[in-house]
Design an enzyme around this catalytic site. Structure first.
Site, PDB file in Angstrom:
ATOM      1  N   HIS A  89      18.134 -95.356 -27.346  1.00 32.36           N
ATOM      2  CA  HIS A  89      18.970 -95.665 -28.521  1.00 32.36           C
ATOM      3  C   HIS A  89      19.937 -96.823 -28.292  1.00 32.36           C
ATOM      4  O   HIS A  89      21.148 -96.660 -28.344  1.00 32.36           O
ATOM      5  CB  HIS A  89      19.705 -94.419 -29.038  1.00 32.36           C
ATOM      6  CG  HIS A  89      20.339 -93.547 -27.985  1.00 32.36           C
ATOM      7  ND1 HIS A  89      21.153 -94.044 -27.016  1.00 32.36           N
ATOM      8  CD2 HIS A  89      20.253 -92.214 -27.780  1.00 32.36           C
ATOM      9  CE1 HIS A  89      21.546 -93.050 -26.247  1.00 32.36           C
ATOM     10  NE2 HIS A  89      21.006 -91.926 -26.695  1.00 32.36           N
TER      11      HIS A  89
ATOM     12  N   HIS B 164      12.265 -90.437 -29.468  1.00 29.57           N
ATOM     13  CA  HIS B 164      13.519 -89.793 -29.027  1.00 29.57           C
ATOM     14  C   HIS B 164      13.946 -88.820 -30.121  1.00 29.57           C
ATOM     15  O   HIS B 164      14.462 -89.219 -31.162  1.00 29.57           O
ATOM     16  CB  HIS B 164      14.606 -90.867 -28.801  1.00 29.57           C
ATOM     17  CG  HIS B 164      15.919 -90.319 -28.318  1.00 29.57           C
ATOM     18  ND1 HIS B 164      16.622 -90.901 -27.273  1.00 29.57           N
ATOM     19  CD2 HIS B 164      16.669 -89.275 -28.712  1.00 29.57           C
ATOM     20  CE1 HIS B 164      17.744 -90.228 -27.061  1.00 29.57           C
ATOM     21  NE2 HIS B 164      17.794 -89.234 -27.938  1.00 29.57           N
TER      22      HIS B 164
ATOM     23  N   ASN C  93      18.386 -81.728 -23.857  1.00 30.42           N
ATOM     24  CA  ASN C  93      19.806 -81.330 -23.767  1.00 30.42           C
ATOM     25  C   ASN C  93      20.101 -80.039 -24.533  1.00 30.42           C
ATOM     26  O   ASN C  93      20.946 -79.986 -25.413  1.00 30.42           O
ATOM     27  CB  ASN C  93      20.741 -82.476 -24.215  1.00 30.42           C
ATOM     28  CG  ASN C  93      20.523 -82.900 -25.653  1.00 30.42           C
ATOM     29  OD1 ASN C  93      19.429 -82.757 -26.197  1.00 30.42           O
ATOM     30  ND2 ASN C  93      21.570 -83.424 -26.286  1.00 30.42           N
TER      31      ASN C  93
ATOM     32  N   LEU D  90      14.994 -81.493 -31.050  1.00 30.03           N
ATOM     33  CA  LEU D  90      14.457 -80.396 -31.872  1.00 30.03           C
ATOM     34  C   LEU D  90      15.288 -79.135 -31.746  1.00 30.03           C
ATOM     35  O   LEU D  90      15.058 -78.171 -32.470  1.00 30.03           O
ATOM     36  CB  LEU D  90      13.005 -80.111 -31.481  1.00 30.03           C
ATOM     37  CG  LEU D  90      11.971 -81.133 -31.964  1.00 30.03           C
ATOM     38  CD1 LEU D  90      10.593 -80.785 -31.418  1.00 30.03           C
ATOM     39  CD2 LEU D  90      11.935 -81.213 -33.484  1.00 30.03           C
ATOM     40  N   ARG D  91      16.250 -79.136 -30.776  1.00 27.20           N
ATOM     41  CA  ARG D  91      17.082 -77.940 -30.547  1.00 27.20           C
ATOM     42  C   ARG D  91      16.214 -76.740 -30.178  1.00 27.20           C
ATOM     43  O   ARG D  91      15.141 -76.896 -29.650  1.00 27.20           O
ATOM     44  CB  ARG D  91      17.980 -77.637 -31.778  1.00 27.20           C
ATOM     45  CG  ARG D  91      18.759 -78.831 -32.330  1.00 27.20           C
ATOM     46  CD  ARG D  91      19.622 -79.503 -31.298  1.00 27.20           C
ATOM     47  NE  ARG D  91      20.555 -80.455 -31.917  1.00 27.20           N
ATOM     48  CZ  ARG D  91      21.114 -81.470 -31.263  1.00 27.20           C
ATOM     49  NH1 ARG D  91      20.818 -81.708 -29.992  1.00 27.20           N
ATOM     50  NH2 ARG D  91      21.962 -82.260 -31.863  1.00 27.20           N
TER      51      ARG D  91
ATOM     52  N   LYS E 283      14.942 -87.491 -18.340  1.00 23.51           N
ATOM     53  CA  LYS E 283      16.018 -88.095 -19.123  1.00 23.51           C
ATOM     54  C   LYS E 283      17.319 -87.983 -18.336  1.00 23.51           C
ATOM     55  O   LYS E 283      17.791 -86.883 -18.051  1.00 23.51           O
ATOM     56  CB  LYS E 283      16.148 -87.358 -20.467  1.00 23.51           C
ATOM     57  CG  LYS E 283      17.349 -87.765 -21.319  1.00 23.51           C
ATOM     58  CD  LYS E 283      17.160 -89.119 -21.968  1.00 23.51           C
ATOM     59  CE  LYS E 283      18.414 -89.615 -22.675  1.00 23.51           C
ATOM     60  NZ  LYS E 283      18.687 -88.953 -23.943  1.00 23.51           N
TER      61      LYS E 283
ATOM     62  N   HIS F 295      23.026 -81.061 -36.269  1.00 24.08           N
ATOM     63  CA  HIS F 295      24.096 -80.114 -35.915  1.00 24.08           C
ATOM     64  C   HIS F 295      24.370 -79.280 -37.156  1.00 24.08           C
ATOM     65  O   HIS F 295      24.228 -79.783 -38.278  1.00 24.08           O
ATOM     66  CB  HIS F 295      25.380 -80.863 -35.524  1.00 24.08           C
ATOM     67  CG  HIS F 295      25.286 -81.564 -34.205  1.00 24.08           C
ATOM     68  ND1 HIS F 295      25.503 -80.942 -32.996  1.00 24.08           N
ATOM     69  CD2 HIS F 295      24.991 -82.859 -33.904  1.00 24.08           C
ATOM     70  CE1 HIS F 295      25.352 -81.814 -32.007  1.00 24.08           C
ATOM     71  NE2 HIS F 295      25.034 -82.992 -32.524  1.00 24.08           N
TER      72      HIS F 295
ATOM     73  N   ALA G 156      28.612 -85.168 -32.522  1.00 22.58           N
ATOM     74  CA  ALA G 156      27.914 -86.464 -32.622  1.00 22.58           C
ATOM     75  C   ALA G 156      26.431 -86.242 -32.864  1.00 22.58           C
ATOM     76  O   ALA G 156      25.796 -85.460 -32.160  1.00 22.58           O
ATOM     77  CB  ALA G 156      28.117 -87.258 -31.341  1.00 22.58           C
TER      78      ALA G 156
HETATM   79  C1  NCD Z   1      22.724 -86.272 -29.490  1.00 19.30           C
HETATM   80  C2  NCD Z   1      22.736 -84.766 -29.687  1.00 19.30           C
HETATM   81  O1  NCD Z   1      23.433 -84.296 -30.590  1.00 19.30           O
HETATM   82  O2  NCD Z   1      22.056 -84.059 -28.951  1.00 19.30           O
HETATM   83  N1  NCD Z   1      23.831 -86.841 -30.203  1.00 19.30           N
HETATM   84  C3  NCD Z   1      23.948 -88.129 -30.599  1.00 19.30           C
HETATM   85  O3  NCD Z   1      25.012 -88.461 -31.118  1.00 19.30           O
HETATM   86  N2  NCD Z   1      22.982 -89.001 -30.461  1.00 19.30           N
HETATM   87  C4  NCD Z   1      22.736 -86.571 -28.024  1.00 19.30           C
HETATM   88  C5  NCD Z   1      22.416 -88.007 -27.684  1.00 19.30           C
HETATM   89  O4  NCD Z   1      21.272 -88.443 -27.789  1.00 19.30           O
HETATM   90  O5  NCD Z   1      23.341 -88.718 -27.290  1.00 19.30           O
HETATM   91 ZN    ZN Z   2      19.556 -88.336 -28.443  1.00 27.52          ZN
END
Ligand code: NCD
Ligand code: ZN
Length: 337
Positions: A166, A12, A39, A15-16, A95, A242, A254
């Protein structure tokens, strides 16, 4: 002490895209492969977008022998689209995000009834379902509130391979043992920290993620299952970079960025608990057995020697800046180069 891992997998990984991906992708290249999350903005909902994204991932990995296992952001697809996905190189699974539950999930599912037909087809076609399993309830109860949905999915689609992504609670670990078709990933941070580490003292934005870290007994149950080599528990870092400016901010994003430290920290954690012999199962063999993954053949050796340099306090390139877990610390184990 030393351990050589065969083809570790990160089940999981975020990689953005663009410059951020150029910065972070090479920091996952000690893994032989990873399940890459969809995402993005906009999310990866079509096979064409998945193929294009996979191309950019391979490019960002430079010449590393790395196998990206690509996911589609779950939308209600029909048989033709699923068949197309299945025949696409690098496609791994779908997903599913409840709408608005985490970073860039606004286009997720708000009512599971919308997903029924697609889930049935996925079950018939052998396409894995990966789920972000949280409700919209009180933040500490979101995962436990979702467990009933996992139960329903597991019963309704007995041949569907369902991954609880997760997991963060002892209750989720117990649920694993109720249904053969459930498996789960667990992150690095959830094996190590509790809510106290995030918010018990001064607020630690770099440890803030979804799902939020829970109670000591939850962390302990996750760790025990990993150290026992539970056959349906896999490592999935959920490394989620991030920009520093979005973490050290009012309204902190997050996600914990663990990619550069994951393997040495896992080795020292398993060694500290006398369970180094179970690490191979957790970081590769369980995932291979569950999904029949054929990733690049690689080995990586880790040793209980601190590396000469501490973990960088931040990684900076291409105009991006991102802070890893354990920034500035010296880790007790290092990768033998
Ligand atoms: C993840 C993200 O930033 O893409 N953030 C996280 O807090 N885990 C998204 C996710 O897996 O919930
Ligand atoms: Zn994630």
């Amino acid at each position: 002490m030393e351990i050589t891992l065969q083809s570790p997998l990160d089940m999981h990984l975020h990689l953005r895209d663009g410059d951020m991906m150029k910065l972070v992708a090479p920091l996952s290249s000690d893994f032989a492969g990873a399940v890459v999350m969809p995402n993005l903005v906009p999310p990866v909902t079509t096979v064409a977008a998945l193929e294009a994204y996979r191309g950019r991932v391979l490019q960002a990995m430079q010449s590393c022998p790395f196998t990206p296992l690509m996911t589609l952001f779950f939308t209600p697809l029909g048989e033709k689209e699923l068949e197309h996905a299945l025949s696409t190189p690098g496609f791994f699974g779908m997903k599913l995000y409840p709408a608005g539950i985490t970073t860039n999930s606004e286009g997720g599912i708000s009512n599971l009834a919308e997903a029924e037909r697609t889930l049935k087809l996925m079950e018939e076609m052998g396409i894995p379902l990966l789920v972000h399993g949280e409700s919209h309830g009180f933040v500490l109860d979101r995962e436990t509130e979702f467990l009933n949905t996992y139960r329903q999915l597991a019963m309704r689609y007995p041949k569907l391979r369902i991954s609880m992504e997760h997991i963060t609670t002892a209750a989720a670990v117990s649920l694993l043992d109720e249904f053969e078709n459930l498996c789960a990933t667990v992150t690095l941070q959830h094996l190590l920290i509790t809510l106290d580490d995030v918010a018990g003292g001064l607020l630690q934005p770099h440890l803030f993620c979804k799902p939020i870290a829970k109670r000591p007994e939850d962390r302990d149950a996750l760790l025990q299952a990993a150290l026992d080599g539970h056959p349906r528990l896999m490592f999935g870092s959920d490394s989620a970079p991030h920009p520093r400016s979005k973490k050290e901010a009012c309204g902190c994003a997050a996600g914990v960025f663990t990619a550069p430290v994951a393997l040495p920290v896992l080795a020292s954690l398993f060694a500290r608990h006398g369970a180094l012999d179970k690490l191979q199962a957790f970081v590769s063999d369980n995932a291979r057995a569950l999904y029949g993954i054929r990733a690049t053949d690689r080995t990586i050796t880790l040793r209980d020697e601190p590396s000469s340099l501490p973990v960088p306090s931040c990684y900076r390139s291409y105009g991006c800046e991102v802070v890893p877990m354990y920034a500035g610390a010296t880790l007790p184990w290092s990768i033998v180069r």
